[in-house]
Design a protein around this motif. Structure first.
Motif, PDB file in Angstrom:
ATOM      1  N   ARG A 106       0.815  -1.248   0.011  1.00  0.00           N
ATOM      2  CA  ARG A 106       0.057   0.046   0.076  1.00  0.00           C
ATOM      3  C   ARG A 106       0.947   1.365   0.006  1.00  0.00           C
ATOM      4  O   ARG A 106       0.520   2.072  -0.943  1.00  0.00           O
ATOM      5  CB  ARG A 106      -0.911  -0.024   1.292  1.00  0.00           C
ATOM      6  CG  ARG A 106      -1.947  -1.204   1.237  1.00  0.00           C
ATOM      7  CD  ARG A 106      -2.760  -0.923   2.473  1.00  0.00           C
ATOM      8  NE  ARG A 106      -3.449  -2.056   2.807  1.00  0.00           N
ATOM      9  CZ  ARG A 106      -4.384  -2.127   4.018  1.00  0.00           C
ATOM     10  NH1 ARG A 106      -4.350  -1.186   4.951  1.00  0.00           N
ATOM     11  NH2 ARG A 106      -5.293  -3.175   4.000  1.00  0.00           N
ATOM     12  N   PHE A 107       1.986   1.225   1.047  1.00  0.00           N
ATOM     13  CA  PHE A 107       2.672   2.691   1.031  1.00  0.00           C
ATOM     14  C   PHE A 107       4.094   2.611   0.522  1.00  0.00           C
ATOM     15  O   PHE A 107       5.011   2.867   1.434  1.00  0.00           O
ATOM     16  CB  PHE A 107       2.588   2.751   2.672  1.00  0.00           C
ATOM     17  CG  PHE A 107       0.982   2.732   3.460  1.00  0.00           C
ATOM     18  CD1 PHE A 107       0.132   3.424   2.832  1.00  0.00           C
ATOM     19  CD2 PHE A 107       0.911   1.623   4.292  1.00  0.00           C
ATOM     20  CE1 PHE A 107      -1.191   3.103   3.390  1.00  0.00           C
ATOM     21  CE2 PHE A 107      -0.353   1.781   4.885  1.00  0.00           C
ATOM     22  CZ  PHE A 107      -1.438   2.346   4.254  1.00  0.00           C
ATOM     23  N   ASN A 108       3.912   2.277  -0.741  1.00  0.00           N
ATOM     24  CA  ASN A 108       5.291   2.439  -1.201  1.00  0.00           C
ATOM     25  C   ASN A 108       5.555   3.805  -1.887  1.00  0.00           C
ATOM     26  O   ASN A 108       5.020   4.610  -1.819  1.00  0.00           O
ATOM     27  CB  ASN A 108       5.342   1.019  -2.314  1.00  0.00           C
ATOM     28  CG  ASN A 108       4.297   1.157  -3.172  1.00  0.00           C
ATOM     29  OD1 ASN A 108       3.848   2.212  -3.499  1.00  0.00           O
ATOM     30  ND2 ASN A 108       3.958  -0.026  -3.567  1.00  0.00           N
ATOM     31  N   LYS A 109       6.340   3.802  -2.760  1.00  0.00           N
ATOM     32  CA  LYS A 109       6.872   5.055  -3.624  1.00  0.00           C
ATOM     33  C   LYS A 109       5.854   5.568  -4.489  1.00  0.00           C
ATOM     34  O   LYS A 109       5.295   6.727  -4.628  1.00  0.00           O
ATOM     35  CB  LYS A 109       8.183   4.780  -4.493  1.00  0.00           C
ATOM     36  CG  LYS A 109       8.534   6.023  -5.334  1.00  0.00           C
ATOM     37  CD  LYS A 109       9.834   6.074  -6.125  1.00  0.00           C
ATOM     38  CE  LYS A 109      10.509   7.152  -6.599  1.00  0.00           C
ATOM     39  NZ  LYS A 109       9.309   7.878  -7.465  1.00  0.00           N
ATOM     40  N   TRP A 167      -5.204   3.440  -2.606  1.00  0.00           N
ATOM     41  CA  TRP A 167      -4.859   3.774  -1.161  1.00  0.00           C
ATOM     42  C   TRP A 167      -4.660   5.036  -1.008  1.00  0.00           C
ATOM     43  O   TRP A 167      -4.692   5.587  -0.063  1.00  0.00           O
ATOM     44  CB  TRP A 167      -4.008   2.747  -0.715  1.00  0.00           C
ATOM     45  CG  TRP A 167      -4.549   1.578  -0.008  1.00  0.00           C
ATOM     46  CD1 TRP A 167      -4.751   0.435  -0.642  1.00  0.00           C
ATOM     47  CD2 TRP A 167      -5.321   1.494   1.258  1.00  0.00           C
ATOM     48  NE1 TRP A 167      -5.416  -0.511   0.358  1.00  0.00           N
ATOM     49  CE2 TRP A 167      -5.799   0.226   1.304  1.00  0.00           C
ATOM     50  CE3 TRP A 167      -5.540   2.644   2.232  1.00  0.00           C
ATOM     51  CZ2 TRP A 167      -6.643  -0.102   2.450  1.00  0.00           C
ATOM     52  CZ3 TRP A 167      -6.410   2.182   3.286  1.00  0.00           C
ATOM     53  CH2 TRP A 167      -6.712   0.804   3.354  1.00  0.00           C
ATOM     54  N   ALA A 168      -3.848   5.633  -1.862  1.00  0.00           N
ATOM     55  CA  ALA A 168      -3.497   7.112  -1.949  1.00  0.00           C
ATOM     56  C   ALA A 168      -4.818   7.988  -2.194  1.00  0.00           C
ATOM     57  O   ALA A 168      -4.913   9.133  -1.467  1.00  0.00           O
ATOM     58  CB  ALA A 168      -2.593   7.604  -3.037  1.00  0.00           C
ATOM     59  N   VAL A 169      -5.698   7.566  -2.866  1.00  0.00           N
ATOM     60  CA  VAL A 169      -7.062   8.285  -3.021  1.00  0.00           C
ATOM     61  C   VAL A 169      -7.887   8.095  -1.577  1.00  0.00           C
ATOM     62  O   VAL A 169      -8.377   9.184  -1.173  1.00  0.00           O
ATOM     63  CB  VAL A 169      -7.883   7.683  -4.060  1.00  0.00           C
ATOM     64  CG1 VAL A 169      -9.160   8.177  -4.104  1.00  0.00           C
ATOM     65  CG2 VAL A 169      -7.191   7.894  -5.522  1.00  0.00           C
ATOM     66  N   TRP A 170      -7.732   6.902  -1.215  1.00  0.00           N
ATOM     67  CA  TRP A 170      -8.490   6.894   0.317  1.00  0.00           C
ATOM     68  C   TRP A 170      -7.778   7.577   1.377  1.00  0.00           C
ATOM     69  O   TRP A 170      -8.452   8.201   2.131  1.00  0.00           O
ATOM     70  CB  TRP A 170      -8.524   5.340   0.632  1.00  0.00           C
ATOM     71  CG  TRP A 170      -9.371   4.503  -0.375  1.00  0.00           C
ATOM     72  CD1 TRP A 170     -10.261   5.099  -1.276  1.00  0.00           C
ATOM     73  CD2 TRP A 170      -9.319   3.016  -0.592  1.00  0.00           C
ATOM     74  NE1 TRP A 170     -10.808   4.137  -2.080  1.00  0.00           N
ATOM     75  CE2 TRP A 170     -10.201   2.603  -1.678  1.00  0.00           C
ATOM     76  CE3 TRP A 170      -8.509   2.167  -0.094  1.00  0.00           C
ATOM     77  CZ2 TRP A 170     -10.421   1.624  -2.063  1.00  0.00           C
ATOM     78  CZ3 TRP A 170      -8.745   0.875  -0.412  1.00  0.00           C
ATOM     79  CH2 TRP A 170      -9.687   0.458  -1.374  1.00  0.00           C
ATOM     80  N   PHE A 171      -6.493   7.655   1.470  1.00  0.00           N
ATOM     81  CA  PHE A 171      -5.770   8.729   2.431  1.00  0.00           C
ATOM     82  C   PHE A 171      -6.115  10.125   2.050  1.00  0.00           C
ATOM     83  O   PHE A 171      -5.955  10.816   2.995  1.00  0.00           O
ATOM     84  CB  PHE A 171      -4.278   8.236   2.477  1.00  0.00           C
ATOM     85  CG  PHE A 171      -3.939   7.274   3.713  1.00  0.00           C
ATOM     86  CD1 PHE A 171      -3.569   8.157   4.753  1.00  0.00           C
ATOM     87  CD2 PHE A 171      -4.251   6.105   3.609  1.00  0.00           C
ATOM     88  CE1 PHE A 171      -3.375   7.141   5.777  1.00  0.00           C
ATOM     89  CE2 PHE A 171      -3.885   5.064   4.471  1.00  0.00           C
ATOM     90  CZ  PHE A 171      -3.393   5.766   5.913  1.00  0.00           C
ATOM     91  N   ARG A 172      -6.053  10.690   0.965  1.00  0.00           N
ATOM     92  CA  ARG A 172      -6.377  11.833   0.575  1.00  0.00           C
ATOM     93  C   ARG A 172      -7.866  12.287   1.325  1.00  0.00           C
ATOM     94  O   ARG A 172      -7.998  13.221   1.807  1.00  0.00           O
ATOM     95  CB  ARG A 172      -6.626  12.294  -0.789  1.00  0.00           C
ATOM     96  CG  ARG A 172      -6.978  13.675  -1.101  1.00  0.00           C
ATOM     97  CD  ARG A 172      -7.027  14.183  -2.430  1.00  0.00           C
ATOM     98  NE  ARG A 172      -8.240  13.729  -3.121  1.00  0.00           N
ATOM     99  CZ  ARG A 172      -8.153  13.766  -4.565  1.00  0.00           C
ATOM    100  NH1 ARG A 172      -7.630  14.890  -5.001  1.00  0.00           N
ATOM    101  NH2 ARG A 172      -9.061  13.204  -5.217  1.00  0.00           N
ATOM    102  N   HIS A 173      -8.750  11.386   1.112  1.00  0.00           N
ATOM    103  CA  HIS A 173      -9.957  11.577   2.124  1.00  0.00           C
ATOM    104  C   HIS A 173      -9.744  11.656   3.381  1.00  0.00           C
ATOM    105  O   HIS A 173     -10.379  12.501   4.415  1.00  0.00           O
ATOM    106  CB  HIS A 173     -10.931  10.320   1.783  1.00  0.00           C
ATOM    107  CG  HIS A 173     -12.166  10.443   2.588  1.00  0.00           C
ATOM    108  ND1 HIS A 173     -12.743   9.192   2.904  1.00  0.00           N
ATOM    109  CD2 HIS A 173     -13.214  11.482   2.764  1.00  0.00           C
ATOM    110  CE1 HIS A 173     -14.064   9.653   3.561  1.00  0.00           C
ATOM    111  NE2 HIS A 173     -14.055  10.969   3.431  1.00  0.00           N
TER     112      HIS A 173
END
Length: 461
Positions: free
Chosen positions: A29-32, A143-149
């Motif tokens: 999920r949390f890579n480059k 996951w980046a989209v979800w974390f922007r939320h």
């Protein structure tokens, strides 16, 4: 076999297993790709309408060209690359809508890519098992989209959280606390729905009072059930144990669910929601004003067969196009849901110019009542690997009986299907309720063309 080993392990070892799984998930999920995407998404969140249009044209053009190269879309054979570049929106709207049944007939083994590929299995919202192929980086981008939320509400990666999950993290056979597990790499406390009932709610709330979370996350039906049970028992959270935000997803957030959550946690706790699919073809997230905004950098949304409402909004079928899966872009893929999009001149008070979705109708499942009075709302995981049937529905008409209504596939094996569902049901949900299987030619649909995945016919107060 893997679950049997987990289930028989001591609790401290189960926590290690959860943490090891969390470590592996964190790497994916949390890579480059995640870091680069999140940085870009935070920058584009307040793009002007013109900037959004320019961004979308580039992404849609690239997705259409990739679809053309894939050879999976014969409807693009007659379209030149010049036409795609010149008029991407017109070309997109000229293509047929891709349904779940269409997707099931495609030979995914033909998909080639220079990047690492993942095979993803999803049951969707109707009990239909589907296989998808995507590039590994798509997972991190989503996951980046979800974390922007989450960033919109002051939540950052690494914050302590509690996740209310549908996964059987605590063995069904366990009859005493602790009814929770811990994922150390993500600082995430895990509580599964299988152990949320009248008899367990007191120790669960007692445990929650020992946690100092920034946020809760999970299915709204599960979080609201915790709130409902806690309220019914007069169980409260201490101020320092109360989360700032509750993030819901995976199913429709209903008004009464949000009300129960806020009644329990307090009026200052934000309850916010996002709509996303494993297929990656559709995503929109709520803003601070409570409106859903299209995540236009990730997917393109259309409302088709629409009806214009009195306020200028449009209600119709929700169609989405992937913008980041070069190997297998889903073009005009039917989500199976009905949605209402605000009029083009709608201005959200949050200041964002992205399109606003006002409502989604299609993820409001019923619940099944178990003998211990536990309410179970989600059954999608029962059907994830059941390719023997086309679709299935869970019905409860009697207190201690559940009927599984299913449409058998052409070469589907009843025995194999029943063995899988029976095994999953006993493993994840309960041993104290009878299952009956009923095979039909079709499952009744609503006026909007959908059917309820779970239907409760009990005469409840």
């Amino acid at each position: 076999m893997r679950f049997a080993i987990y289930e028989k392990s001591p609790i401290f070892l189960q926590n290690i297993f959860c943490s090891f799984y969390g470590y592996l998930e964190s790497k994916k999920r949390f890579n480059k790709d995640f870091k680069d995407s999140l940085s870009s998404l935070l920058e584009s969140d307040f793009y002007s309408a013109d900037e959004i249009d320019e961004c979308k044209k580039k992404l849609i053009t690239a997705s259409l060209l990739n679809a053309k190269k894939s050879g999976l879309y014969t409807s693009l054979n007659h379209v030149s690359e010049e036409d795609v570049v010149r008029e991407p929106y017109i070309v997109l709207r000229s293509l047929p809508i891709l349904t779940k049944d269409d997707l099931r007939t495609l030979d995914l083994s033909k998909i080639k890519s220079g990047d690492k590929l993942q095979t993803v299995v999803t049951s969707g919202t109707t009990g239909k098992a589907l296989k998808l192929v995507r590039e590994a980086k798509c997972f991190a981008i989503q996951w980046a989209v979800w974390f922007r939320h989450r960033y919109r509400f002051g939540i950052k990666k690494g914050d302590v959280s509690v996740n209310f999950s549908g996964k059987p993290l605590v063995p069904v056979s366990q009859k005493s606390p602790p009814y929770w597990r811990y994922n150390a790499p993500m600082k995430q406390h895990l509580i599964s729905m299988q152990h949320i009932n009248d008899n367990t709610i007191a120790p669960i709330v007692e445990f929650l009072n020992t946690v100092r979370p920034s946020f809760y996350s999970g299915y709204p039906s599960i979080v609201s059930e915790v709130a409902r049970l806690a309220l019914s028992k007069g169980l409260t959270l201490e101020a320092e144990a109360t989360p700032q935000v509750v993030f819901t997803g995976a199913e429709k957030l209903l008004g009464y669910q949000k009300q129960a959550i806020k009644e329990w946690l307090g009026p200052n706790v934000v309850v916010t929601d996002q709509y996303g699919l494993t297929e990656g073809n559709c995503n929109f997230s709520q803003c601070e004003a409570g409106n859903y905004h299209e995540d236009f950098e990730f997917s393109h949304i259309e409302i088709v067969d629409g009806v214009i409402n009195s306020d200028g909004s449009t209600t119709g079928r929700l169609i989405g196009t992937t913008l980041h899966n070069k190997a297998f872009p889903l073009i005009r893929y039917d989500t199976g849901d009905i949605a209402t999009m605000a009029s083009a001149d709608f201005k959200c008070e949050c200041g964002r110019s992205s399109r606003v979705i006002l409502e989604v109708d299609g993820r409001s499942d019923d619940f099944v009542l178990l003998p211990n009075n536990q309410r179970v709302m989600r059954f999608d995981y029962l059907f994830k690997d059941t390719y023997e049937v086309i679709e299935a529905q869970v019905i409860q008409s009697e207190r201690h009986v559940i009927d599984i209504k299913a449409v058998l596939a052409e070469k589907g094996n009843k025995h194999a299907f029943e063995e899988k569902v029976e095994g999953h049901f006993r493993e994840y949900i309960s041993n104290d309720i009878k299952l009956r299987f009923n095979y039909v030619d079709m499952i009744e649909k609503t006026a909007t063309g959908k059917f309820k995945a779970v239907l409760n016919k009990l005469d409840l107060p």
